[in-house]
Scaffold this motif. Structure first.
Motif, short mmCIF file in Angstrom:
data_model
loop_
_atom_site.label_atom_id
_atom_site.label_comp_id
_atom_site.label_asym_id
_atom_site.label_seq_id
_atom_site.Cartn_x
_atom_site.Cartn_y
_atom_site.Cartn_z
N PRO A 93 27.41 -4.04 4.49
CA PRO A 93 27.52 -2.78 5.22
C PRO A 93 26.16 -2.32 5.73
O PRO A 93 25.13 -2.57 5.10
CB PRO A 93 28.06 -1.81 4.15
CG PRO A 93 27.54 -2.37 2.86
CD PRO A 93 27.58 -3.87 3.03
N SER A 94 26.15 -1.69 6.89
CA SER A 94 24.91 -1.13 7.44
C SER A 94 24.76 0.31 6.97
O SER A 94 25.70 0.91 6.46
CB SER A 94 24.94 -1.19 8.97
OG SER A 94 26.05 -0.46 9.46
N GLY A 95 23.57 0.87 7.16
CA GLY A 95 23.35 2.27 6.86
C GLY A 95 23.26 2.60 5.38
O GLY A 95 23.40 3.76 4.98
N THR A 96 23.00 1.59 4.54
CA THR A 96 22.82 1.86 3.11
C THR A 96 21.32 1.85 2.80
O THR A 96 20.49 1.53 3.65
CB THR A 96 23.52 0.80 2.25
OG1 THR A 96 22.79 -0.42 2.31
CG2 THR A 96 24.96 0.58 2.71
N ASP A 97 20.99 2.17 1.56
CA ASP A 97 19.58 2.10 1.14
C ASP A 97 19.32 0.83 0.35
O ASP A 97 18.33 0.73 -0.38
CB ASP A 97 19.20 3.33 0.32
CG ASP A 97 20.06 3.49 -0.94
OD1 ASP A 97 20.99 2.68 -1.14
OD2 ASP A 97 19.80 4.44 -1.71
N ILE A 98 20.20 -0.16 0.49
CA ILE A 98 20.05 -1.42 -0.22
C ILE A 98 19.22 -2.37 0.64
O ILE A 98 19.67 -2.85 1.69
CB ILE A 98 21.43 -2.03 -0.54
CG1 ILE A 98 22.24 -1.05 -1.39
CG2 ILE A 98 21.27 -3.37 -1.26
CD1 ILE A 98 23.67 -1.49 -1.66
N GLY A 99 18.01 -2.64 0.21
CA GLY A 99 17.07 -3.43 0.99
C GLY A 99 17.57 -4.81 1.34
O GLY A 99 17.34 -5.29 2.46
N TYR A 100 18.24 -5.47 0.42
CA TYR A 100 18.73 -6.83 0.66
C TYR A 100 19.72 -6.83 1.82
O TYR A 100 19.67 -7.70 2.68
CB TYR A 100 19.39 -7.37 -0.61
CG TYR A 100 19.78 -8.83 -0.52
CD1 TYR A 100 18.85 -9.83 -0.81
CD2 TYR A 100 21.07 -9.21 -0.16
CE1 TYR A 100 19.20 -11.16 -0.73
CE2 TYR A 100 21.43 -10.54 -0.08
CZ TYR A 100 20.49 -11.52 -0.37
OH TYR A 100 20.83 -12.84 -0.28
N PHE A 101 20.61 -5.84 1.84
CA PHE A 101 21.58 -5.73 2.93
C PHE A 101 20.86 -5.50 4.25
O PHE A 101 21.17 -6.13 5.27
CB PHE A 101 22.54 -4.57 2.68
CG PHE A 101 23.49 -4.76 1.53
CD1 PHE A 101 23.54 -5.95 0.81
CD2 PHE A 101 24.35 -3.74 1.16
CE1 PHE A 101 24.42 -6.12 -0.25
CE2 PHE A 101 25.24 -3.90 0.11
CZ PHE A 101 25.28 -5.09 -0.60
N ASN A 102 19.93 -4.56 4.24
CA ASN A 102 19.24 -4.17 5.47
C ASN A 102 18.37 -5.29 6.03
O ASN A 102 18.10 -5.32 7.24
CB ASN A 102 18.37 -2.93 5.21
CG ASN A 102 19.19 -1.72 4.82
OD1 ASN A 102 20.37 -1.62 5.17
ND2 ASN A 102 18.59 -0.81 4.07
N LYS A 103 17.97 -6.21 5.19
CA LYS A 103 17.15 -7.34 5.63
C LYS A 103 18.01 -8.46 6.22
O LYS A 103 17.69 -9.02 7.27
CB LYS A 103 16.34 -7.88 4.45
CG LYS A 103 15.52 -9.11 4.78
CD LYS A 103 14.76 -9.60 3.55
CE LYS A 103 13.96 -10.88 3.86
NZ LYS A 103 13.24 -11.37 2.65
#
Length: 270
Positions: A93-103
């Protein structure tokens, strides 16, 4: 004579080099030049052709892959189903504060955008908490998850159960759920190894049954009897991660990648 020789050479090259545009079979896509030598080197442990044949993948299927990561399996499945089927990447999912996802989500999106052979891939977002719908109800012929259920399980039993429930809802009656994951020996303590990246086959089977699935077959195609599943850094101690760096590196390279169960479930027909 020279012209005939050149034509023969060109024909040989064309035959030997399988193009993605004509990669309509599983064997073609596994051998395709779209895949890097680095990715192909892992076929020894991931056995993509045998695994996908076991699950019953065909080119007319609507296939959903849960959390496809960098797209290792995307490179194989997406071209195969591009013309007659569909490939859906249910990514982070986008727009989270999870760095792994955002990377990793933007990297995957860029890969799809910049690779014509993968352009028909539909990218969606999935997370039991943030984006709980895996795909429209009854839309998928096959849902696949490779070494992912342990990620949900590491958070909680409920997180993994919600993922399996979402897969059941997304599948058509008679649809297939294919699961590959790092196998925790049944004699080891479940809670003591919850954060190890390993998960018991019996735990997955029970949760899938609770979701409504029927186990129809299991395969040892991704088994590795050298893996004992008890390491300082969990499954990431083994290649390809080698979390301990050079410490006992030769030992872990000799073991190879993890021992994995491969399970085929079916959503019962009405």
């Amino acid at each position: 004579m020279k012209t005939l020789l050149n034509l023969a050479i060109s024909a040989a090259i064309a035959t030997a080099s399988i193009t993605v545009a004509h990669a309509t079979t599983l064997q073609d896509t596994v051998k395709s030049e779209l895949r890097s030598d680095k990715n192909k080197a892992r076929d020894e442990f991931r056995n993509p052709q045998q695994t996908l044949n076991f699950f019953g993948l065909s080119k007319d299927m609507n296939v959903v892959e849960i959390w496809p990561g960098g797209g290792w399996y995307t490179e194989i499945i997406a071209p195969m189903v591009a013309e007659k089927g569909k490939f859906v990447a249910a990514h982070f999912p986008s727009g989270t504060d999870i760095g792994y996802f955002n990377k990793h989500l933007p990297k995957y999106q860029a890969k799809i955008k910049n690779t014509p052979a993968l352009s028909k891939t539909e990218i969606t977002e999935f997370h039991p908490k943030f984006s709980p719908e895996l795909a429209p109800a009854g839309s998928a012929d096959m849902v696949l998850t490779f070494r992912n259920l342990h990620n949900f399980y590491m958070t909680s039993d409920e997180m993994m159960q919600s993922t399996l429930d979402a897969a059941f809802k997304a599948l058509k009656p008679g649809g297939v759920l294919g699961v590959v994951d790092h196998k925790l020996p049944e004699n080891l303590d479940t809670e003591a190894f919850r954060q190890s990246g390993y998960i018991k086959q019996s735990v997955v089977e029970a949760a899938a049954k609770k979701a409504g699935f029927k186990l129809v077959a299991s395969s040892g195609v991704n088994a590795n009897p050298l893996d004992q599943a008890q390491y300082e850094k969990g499954v990431w101690t083994l290649p390809p991660t080698l979390a301990l760096g050079d410490k006992d590196k030769a030992k872990y390279l000799a073991i190879g990648e993890s021992n994995r169960f491969t399970l085929k479930f079916v959503k019962p027909k009405l």
